[in-house]
Structures are given as structure tokens and as C-alpha cells.
Design a protein around this motif. Structure first.
Motif, PDB file in Angstrom:
ATOM      1  N   ILE A   6       0.738  -1.238   0.017  1.00  0.00           N
ATOM      2  CA  ILE A   6      -0.017  -0.265  -0.048  1.00  0.00           C
ATOM      3  C   ILE A   6       0.959   1.124   0.058  1.00  0.00           C
ATOM      4  CG2 ILE A   6      -1.532   1.299   1.480  1.00  0.00           C
ATOM      5  CD1 ILE A   6      -2.651  -1.435   2.442  1.00  0.00           C
ATOM      6  N   ILE A   7       0.561   2.095  -0.755  1.00  0.00           N
ATOM      7  CA  ILE A   7       1.210   3.592  -0.923  1.00  0.00           C
ATOM      8  C   ILE A   7       0.208   4.485  -0.413  1.00  0.00           C
ATOM      9  CG2 ILE A   7       2.356   5.461  -2.199  1.00  0.00           C
ATOM     10  CD1 ILE A   7       3.428   3.285  -4.050  1.00  0.00           C
ATOM     11  N   LEU A   8       0.388   5.439   0.648  1.00  0.00           N
ATOM     12  CA  LEU A   8      -0.484   6.650   1.057  1.00  0.00           C
ATOM     13  C   LEU A   8       0.003   7.673   0.397  1.00  0.00           C
ATOM     14  CD1 LEU A   8      -0.545   5.557   4.887  1.00  0.00           C
ATOM     15  CD2 LEU A   8      -2.370   4.730   3.315  1.00  0.00           C
ATOM     16  N   ALA A   9      -0.954   8.339  -0.395  1.00  0.00           N
ATOM     17  CA  ALA A   9      -0.594   9.412  -1.110  1.00  0.00           C
ATOM     18  C   ALA A   9      -1.312  10.647  -0.583  1.00  0.00           C
ATOM     19  CB  ALA A   9      -0.904   9.349  -2.584  1.00  0.00           C
ATOM     20  N   VAL A  60       6.396   4.277  -6.525  1.00  0.00           N
ATOM     21  CA  VAL A  60       6.044   2.877  -7.147  1.00  0.00           C
ATOM     22  C   VAL A  60       7.315   2.139  -7.570  1.00  0.00           C
ATOM     23  CG1 VAL A  60       4.690   1.809  -9.081  1.00  0.00           C
ATOM     24  CG2 VAL A  60       3.667   3.895  -7.695  1.00  0.00           C
ATOM     25  N   ARG A  61       8.056   2.853  -8.293  1.00  0.00           N
ATOM     26  CA  ARG A  61       9.304   1.957  -8.716  1.00  0.00           C
ATOM     27  C   ARG A  61      10.263   1.516  -7.575  1.00  0.00           C
ATOM     28  NH1 ARG A  61       9.561   6.369 -12.460  1.00  0.00           N
ATOM     29  NH2 ARG A  61      11.442   7.344 -11.519  1.00  0.00           N
ATOM     30  N   ARG A  62      10.141   2.267  -6.519  1.00  0.00           N
ATOM     31  CA  ARG A  62      10.715   1.575  -5.393  1.00  0.00           C
ATOM     32  C   ARG A  62      10.014   0.671  -4.927  1.00  0.00           C
ATOM     33  NH1 ARG A  62      10.719   5.031   0.316  1.00  0.00           N
ATOM     34  NH2 ARG A  62      12.002   3.384   1.381  1.00  0.00           N
ATOM     35  N   VAL A  63       8.965   0.608  -4.668  1.00  0.00           N
ATOM     36  CA  VAL A  63       8.254  -0.340  -4.129  1.00  0.00           C
ATOM     37  C   VAL A  63       8.388  -1.735  -4.726  1.00  0.00           C
ATOM     38  CG1 VAL A  63       5.904  -1.261  -3.250  1.00  0.00           C
ATOM     39  CG2 VAL A  63       6.640   1.201  -2.879  1.00  0.00           C
ATOM     40  N   LEU A  64       8.218  -1.551  -6.132  1.00  0.00           N
ATOM     41  CA  LEU A  64       8.374  -2.820  -6.943  1.00  0.00           C
ATOM     42  C   LEU A  64       9.557  -3.452  -6.938  1.00  0.00           C
ATOM     43  CD1 LEU A  64       6.645  -1.671 -10.082  1.00  0.00           C
ATOM     44  CD2 LEU A  64       5.691  -2.690  -8.337  1.00  0.00           C
ATOM     45  N   ARG A  70       4.428  -6.939  -8.434  1.00  0.00           N
ATOM     46  CA  ARG A  70       4.306  -6.631  -9.777  1.00  0.00           C
ATOM     47  C   ARG A  70       3.174  -5.136  -9.721  1.00  0.00           C
ATOM     48  NH1 ARG A  70       0.764  -9.062 -12.334  1.00  0.00           N
ATOM     49  NH2 ARG A  70       0.020 -10.440 -10.686  1.00  0.00           N
ATOM     50  N   ARG A  71       2.424  -5.005  -8.572  1.00  0.00           N
ATOM     51  CA  ARG A  71       1.685  -3.890  -8.538  1.00  0.00           C
ATOM     52  C   ARG A  71       1.687  -3.511  -7.113  1.00  0.00           C
ATOM     53  NH1 ARG A  71      -3.905  -5.896 -11.394  1.00  0.00           N
ATOM     54  NH2 ARG A  71      -3.974  -3.898 -12.063  1.00  0.00           N
ATOM     55  N   VAL A  72       0.814  -2.371  -6.905  1.00  0.00           N
ATOM     56  CA  VAL A  72       0.884  -1.720  -5.510  1.00  0.00           C
ATOM     57  C   VAL A  72      -0.801  -1.379  -5.598  1.00  0.00           C
ATOM     58  CG1 VAL A  72       3.058  -0.967  -5.544  1.00  0.00           C
ATOM     59  CG2 VAL A  72       1.484   0.607  -6.231  1.00  0.00           C
ATOM     60  N   ASN A  73      -1.066  -0.999  -4.181  1.00  0.00           N
ATOM     61  CA  ASN A  73      -2.386  -0.167  -4.038  1.00  0.00           C
ATOM     62  C   ASN A  73      -2.253   1.020  -3.532  1.00  0.00           C
ATOM     63  OD1 ASN A  73      -4.275  -2.854  -4.266  1.00  0.00           O
ATOM     64  ND2 ASN A  73      -3.269  -3.607  -2.272  1.00  0.00           N
ATOM     65  N   ARG A  95      -0.495  -0.448 -15.280  1.00  0.00           N
ATOM     66  CA  ARG A  95      -0.227  -1.955 -15.399  1.00  0.00           C
ATOM     67  C   ARG A  95       0.459  -2.161 -13.722  1.00  0.00           C
ATOM     68  NH1 ARG A  95       3.136   0.570 -18.727  1.00  0.00           N
ATOM     69  NH2 ARG A  95       5.275  -0.001 -18.482  1.00  0.00           N
ATOM     70  N   TYR A  96       0.880  -1.053 -13.095  1.00  0.00           N
ATOM     71  CA  TYR A  96       1.668  -1.302 -11.943  1.00  0.00           C
ATOM     72  C   TYR A  96       0.689  -1.054 -10.936  1.00  0.00           C
ATOM     73  CZ  TYR A  96       5.581  -1.056 -15.068  1.00  0.00           C
ATOM     74  OH  TYR A  96       6.692  -1.029 -16.091  1.00  0.00           O
ATOM     75  N   ILE A  97      -0.598  -0.576 -10.916  1.00  0.00           N
ATOM     76  CA  ILE A  97      -1.400  -0.112  -9.844  1.00  0.00           C
ATOM     77  C   ILE A  97      -2.532  -1.060  -9.829  1.00  0.00           C
ATOM     78  CG2 ILE A  97      -3.003   1.666  -8.973  1.00  0.00           C
ATOM     79  CD1 ILE A  97       0.335   2.389  -9.301  1.00  0.00           C
ATOM     80  N   ALA A  98      -2.871  -1.870  -8.903  1.00  0.00           N
ATOM     81  CA  ALA A  98      -3.936  -2.725  -8.776  1.00  0.00           C
ATOM     82  C   ALA A  98      -5.439  -1.951  -8.351  1.00  0.00           C
ATOM     83  CB  ALA A  98      -3.465  -3.827  -7.649  1.00  0.00           C
TER      84      ALA A  98
END
Length: 256
Positions: A6-9, A60-64, A70-73, A95-98
Motif C-alpha cells: 500500500i502507498i499512502l498519497a 511505485v518503482r521503489r516499492v516494486l 508486480r503491482r501496488v495499491n 499496469r503497476y497499480i492494482a
């Protein structure tokens, strides 16, 4: 808990370290304690949507890379939701965001932003000083006037046209709304000043503007700041713990 990290924006006027207020409060620890992998978005406080989206892309790239996934929320508050939508639709990151879960995001604009920009004298001078301050305090590319203009209803008409949803991403949203009495003095002030033009809101964003994708409903008695646990305590009838654990559990049940 969730299949993907999970990324909190966060929204406008703050960074992950603070600003007008410190976003997310107890939320990262609550989710991590339930087994979720949680990162913070890393956007500027006063950057444009484009700048914030580019910074989210970096996260996102860092998390992957770090998590080998493959993806993040993304769970996004206010302007952070617009940055995430731009990231998905304009930058090709769908394609990277679930999933994208938006809280009080002005998807159809905020009349408060419009009135502040065009009705107040001296806004350009204020923006110049604000940008100079945030340049010294962590923003990579502050642009207060652009950031404000991008929250107006007129701008969001164009933004929505140019940033259609990606079929591969699950979108959901919540609105918030405060009444005539509320302990969040700042949001009561903006609600009171702009109520005739803005309508019932959380102080900055109306539920109608926040509605996008699957609308999960309006949280009554919750201000724009409270929904991201700024005060680190629950509002009457709103449990931060229950809300965010339920949100994450819903994603997990969808295999996300």
C-alpha cells in the motif's frame, strides 16, 4: 493483509513529514500491525499534479524493486487522488497499480480553491512567498498557483476528459461531510466562509466532487483533515482503526 503493498498519497499543503498538518497519523502503524506493507507517497506539498505524479511514480518503482512485486495499491487523500489518476492514465502506470482508493479527492473540483484563487487580492504575492518557503523546506518543484488552479471545477472538467480510467485498475472513493458544529476549527472556517457557493462539504471538498469509481459512501461528521487522522484521535461515530482496517480488508478480499 493485502496481496500488494500500500502507498499512502497525501494531499495539498503537506509532506509526509508535515506542513499545514501531518497526514495519516496512526494509519501506517495500524495497517503494518495487521501485516500490510506500507509506504508513503513522497510528493511535494505544493507541486502541480504532474510533479506529484512523477514523484509517486518514483515511489511505485521503489516499492516494486524493494518488495519484488508486480503491482501496488494506492490510498490517496484529496489532491493525491488526482496525482494517482494522472500517474495511471497519462503516465501509463496502470499496469503497476492494482487499486486506487480515494478519500475526499476533488475529482470535480473545489469551489474553495476557485474562490481563493480568483476572489482574494494578493494571491500571486502569497504564492511567490509560499513557493520560496517550500523550496527551502523540501519541495523539489513548488508551484502554488498551478496547484491551486488544478483544483478548480473548470480545470477538472478538462482533467477528467484527458485522464480516463484504466480498465486494469480498481477505483473506489469516499466523501466526507461536516455539519454546522464541528471541533475542526480550520475546516469549519472554510465551510462557513464558502458554504453558499460550495454546498455541504468536509470544509474543502463536497461528497459529489469526491465520487469516483465505486462510491463507498459519505462519512458524516468527518472533516477533510480527520479522514487522514490528523488529530490522532477518533471523531464521534468515526473510528480510524475500523475504517482503514476495513478498507484494507476489502482490498484483500478482492485479491488485491
Amino acid at each position: 493483509m493485502t496481496r500488494y503493498p500500500i502507498i499512502l498519497a497525501h494531499g495539498l499543503g503537506v509532506t509526509d513529514q508535515g506542513g499545514l498538518y501531518t497526514p495519516w497519523g496512526r494509519v501506517p502503524d495500524l495497517l503494518r500491525a495487521r501485516g500490510a506493507v506500507v509506504y508513503l507517497g513522497g510528493q511535494d506539498a505544493w507541486g502541480s499534479i504532474e510533479t506529484g505524479a512523477a514523484q509517486l511514480a518514483r515511489t511505485v518503482r521503489r516499492v516494486l524493486r524493494e518488495q519484488g512485486c508486480r503491482r501496488v495499491n494506492i490510498i490517496a487523500h484529496s489532491k493525491g487522488g488526482l496525482e494517482a489518476r494522472y500517474l495511471i492514465s497519462n503516465m501509463g502506470y496502470g499496469r503497476y497499480i492494482a487499486s486506487l482508493s480515494m478519500l475526499s479527492t476533488p475529482n470535480r473540483g473545489s469551489r474553495v480553491a476557485e474562490l481563493l484563487l480568483y476572489a482574494r487580492p494578493g494571491v500571486a504575492l502569497w504564492a511567490c512567498g509560499n513557493d520560496a518557503y517550500w523550496s527551502r523546506h523540501g519541495d523539489e518543484k513548488p508551484d502554488s498557483l498551478r496547484a491551486g488552479e488544478q483544483l478548480t471545477p473548470a480545470y477538472l472538467v478538462r482533467f477528467n476528459r484527458d485522464n480516463p480510467d484504466a480498465n486494469c485498475v480498481f477505483y473506489q472513493s469516499w466523501g466526507t461531510r461536516i455539519g454546522t458544529v464541528h471541533p475542526d476549527g480550520a475546516m469549519m472556517l472554510t465551510r462557513g466562509l464558502f458554504y453558499p457557493a460550495h454546498g455541504a462539504s468536509d470544509g474543502l471538498v463536497t461528497p459529489a466532487s469526491a465520487r469516483w469509481g465505486l462510491y463507498r459512501g459519505t462519512l458524516d461528521g468527518v472533516s477533510h483533515q480527520q479522514v487522514v487522522d490528523v488529530f490522532r484521535k477518533d471523531a464521534p461515530g468515526f473510528s480510524v482503526k475500523r475504517f482503514y482496517i476495513s478498507l484494507a480488508r476489502g482490498l484483500a478480499e478482492k485479491g488485491l
